[in-house]
Design a protein around this motif. Sequence first.
Motif, PDB file in Angstrom:
ATOM      1  N   ALA A 122      33.478  23.822  36.595  1.00  0.00           N
ATOM      2  CA  ALA A 122      32.759  24.982  36.071  1.00  0.00           C
ATOM      3  C   ALA A 122      32.590  26.029  37.168  1.00  0.00           C
ATOM      4  O   ALA A 122      31.489  26.264  37.655  1.00  0.00           O
ATOM      5  N   PRO A 123      33.691  26.645  37.598  1.00  0.00           N
ATOM      6  CA  PRO A 123      33.602  27.652  38.662  1.00  0.00           C
ATOM      7  C   PRO A 123      32.923  28.922  38.164  1.00  0.00           C
ATOM      8  O   PRO A 123      32.829  29.166  36.954  1.00  0.00           O
ATOM      9  N   ASP A 124      32.448  29.719  39.097  1.00  0.00           N
ATOM     10  CA  ASP A 124      31.902  31.028  38.761  1.00  0.00           C
ATOM     11  C   ASP A 124      33.056  31.931  38.337  1.00  0.00           C
ATOM     12  O   ASP A 124      34.029  32.091  39.077  1.00  0.00           O
ATOM     13  N   GLN A 125      32.940  32.519  37.155  1.00  0.00           N
ATOM     14  CA  GLN A 125      34.018  33.356  36.631  1.00  0.00           C
ATOM     15  C   GLN A 125      33.678  34.833  36.812  1.00  0.00           C
ATOM     16  O   GLN A 125      32.575  35.273  36.482  1.00  0.00           O
ATOM     17  N   ILE A 126      34.628  35.562  37.333  1.00  0.00           N
ATOM     18  CA  ILE A 126      34.439  36.990  37.588  1.00  0.00           C
ATOM     19  C   ILE A 126      35.678  37.749  37.131  1.00  0.00           C
ATOM     20  O   ILE A 126      36.803  37.347  37.416  1.00  0.00           O
ATOM     21  N   THR A 127      35.458  38.855  36.434  1.00  0.00           N
ATOM     22  CA  THR A 127      36.550  39.764  36.104  1.00  0.00           C
ATOM     23  C   THR A 127      36.506  40.938  37.066  1.00  0.00           C
ATOM     24  O   THR A 127      35.500  41.644  37.155  1.00  0.00           O
ATOM     25  N   VAL A 128      37.582  41.114  37.812  1.00  0.00           N
ATOM     26  CA  VAL A 128      37.693  42.203  38.781  1.00  0.00           C
ATOM     27  C   VAL A 128      38.661  43.238  38.229  1.00  0.00           C
ATOM     28  O   VAL A 128      39.793  42.913  37.866  1.00  0.00           O
ATOM     29  N   GLY A 129      38.219  44.474  38.159  1.00  0.00           N
ATOM     30  CA  GLY A 129      39.086  45.561  37.715  1.00  0.00           C
ATOM     31  C   GLY A 129      39.640  46.302  38.915  1.00  0.00           C
ATOM     32  O   GLY A 129      38.926  46.559  39.881  1.00  0.00           O
ATOM     33  N   SER A 130      40.922  46.641  38.860  1.00  0.00           N
ATOM     34  CA  SER A 130      41.531  47.324  39.993  1.00  0.00           C
ATOM     35  C   SER A 130      42.753  48.103  39.549  1.00  0.00           C
ATOM     36  O   SER A 130      43.083  48.149  38.358  1.00  0.00           O
ATOM     37  N   GLN A 131      43.433  48.705  40.525  1.00  0.00           N
ATOM     38  CA  GLN A 131      44.626  49.497  40.225  1.00  0.00           C
ATOM     39  C   GLN A 131      45.474  49.636  41.477  1.00  0.00           C
ATOM     40  O   GLN A 131      45.006  49.425  42.603  1.00  0.00           O
ATOM     41  N   GLY A 132      46.730  49.988  41.287  1.00  0.00           N
ATOM     42  CA  GLY A 132      47.630  50.225  42.406  1.00  0.00           C
ATOM     43  C   GLY A 132      47.777  49.025  43.319  1.00  0.00           C
ATOM     44  O   GLY A 132      47.796  47.874  42.871  1.00  0.00           O
ATOM     45  N   SER A 133      47.862  49.287  44.613  1.00  0.00           N
ATOM     46  CA  SER A 133      48.043  48.197  45.577  1.00  0.00           C
ATOM     47  C   SER A 133      46.829  47.278  45.630  1.00  0.00           C
ATOM     48  O   SER A 133      46.956  46.089  45.937  1.00  0.00           O
ATOM     49  N   ASP A 134      45.656  47.804  45.301  1.00  0.00           N
ATOM     50  CA  ASP A 134      44.461  46.958  45.276  1.00  0.00           C
ATOM     51  C   ASP A 134      44.563  45.887  44.189  1.00  0.00           C
ATOM     52  O   ASP A 134      44.064  44.771  44.348  1.00  0.00           O
ATOM     53  N   TYR A 135      45.203  46.235  43.099  1.00  0.00           N
ATOM     54  CA  TYR A 135      45.421  45.254  42.027  1.00  0.00           C
ATOM     55  C   TYR A 135      46.256  44.087  42.559  1.00  0.00           C
ATOM     56  O   TYR A 135      45.953  42.919  42.293  1.00  0.00           O
ATOM     57  N   ASP A 136      47.279  44.414  43.340  1.00  0.00           N
ATOM     58  CA  ASP A 136      48.126  43.364  43.921  1.00  0.00           C
ATOM     59  C   ASP A 136      47.341  42.497  44.905  1.00  0.00           C
ATOM     60  O   ASP A 136      47.512  41.281  44.949  1.00  0.00           O
ATOM     61  N   VAL A 137      46.479  43.143  45.705  1.00  0.00           N
ATOM     62  CA  VAL A 137      45.641  42.399  46.656  1.00  0.00           C
ATOM     63  C   VAL A 137      44.758  41.401  45.920  1.00  0.00           C
ATOM     64  O   VAL A 137      44.666  40.223  46.299  1.00  0.00           O
ATOM     65  N   TRP A 138      44.139  41.846  44.845  1.00  0.00           N
ATOM     66  CA  TRP A 138      43.198  40.972  44.144  1.00  0.00           C
ATOM     67  C   TRP A 138      43.898  39.890  43.334  1.00  0.00           C
ATOM     68  O   TRP A 138      43.343  38.819  43.118  1.00  0.00           O
ATOM     69  N   GLN A 139      45.110  40.140  42.924  1.00  0.00           N
ATOM     70  CA  GLN A 139      45.890  39.060  42.311  1.00  0.00           C
ATOM     71  C   GLN A 139      46.155  37.961  43.335  1.00  0.00           C
ATOM     72  O   GLN A 139      46.068  36.772  43.025  1.00  0.00           O
TER      73      GLN A 139
END
Length: 285
Positions: A34-51
């Motif tokens: 039961a991990p802590d679930q978080i939705t992170v919104g991003s775009q551009g290169s930051d989207y790739d970083v967060w993936q």
Amino acid sequence: MKIKNWLVLCASLVVGVLAAVGLHTYNTYSAQSAPDQITVGSQGSDYDVWQHIAASPQAKKLNLKITVKQISDGVQLNNATSENNVNVNAFQSYSYMQAYNKENPQHKLAVIGTTYLEPLGIYSDKYDSLKQIPTGATIALANNPANTARDLLLLQDAGLIKLKKNFGLLGNTNDIVENPRGLKFKEIDDTTGPRVLNSVDAVLISNTVALEGKLNVLHDSLYHEKINQSTRQNINILATAAGNQKKKVYQKLLKLYHEPVIQKYVKNQYHGTKIEVKKPISYLK
């Protein structure tokens, strides 16, 4: 003690130990499942970083399950965050968030923590230095309020223009008080910067967009932002809906971003153009 009683006692102890081990295993399994679930919104290169971050062993170690959502329009991404459709967003500078809050007082966002400074740069396909930019040159600027103001501040820092003393977060070209070269300004969608390089004398491009256009701000720009007091409000942040910023799980996400292994990846992947900033929120103000 009789042998029969001794055997019963031993059996009881074994059952007790096994029960304890089983309970511990169950609790551990339950916590991990039961991990802590978080939705992170991003775009551009930051989207790739967060993936990358979402799939990292470090995220698993901190018991975080991160879903990364890409929303290419900054205002829409902030709206989604303020409405809790996105828990945290990772794409904007502190000054961009302030400008958004000023225009959306009923849907304010708040800072969780700092991430990096991604220098804004002045680029040109026609000239190799600022000195070569001629009188009457056309300079392309971002057409959204926060980035327009940031662009103008960089032009001032580069010595090309002078702005009025009370120049604010939503300042624009009307606030220019000195323009010795008679520069002309053309507003563009700030995601198109690299594509208009050949049609203007110079263009100001955010590093996220520059990277997408295969430009490195540290090497390809005529001039770019440095980390100092004048650029502190341009530091990028993690943002969330106002009132949620102190949630432990979001602070855990901030800690994850600054993990040395994650930072090594970011530095290598983006050639040092996302410069880590680990400062208290008070530094931004």
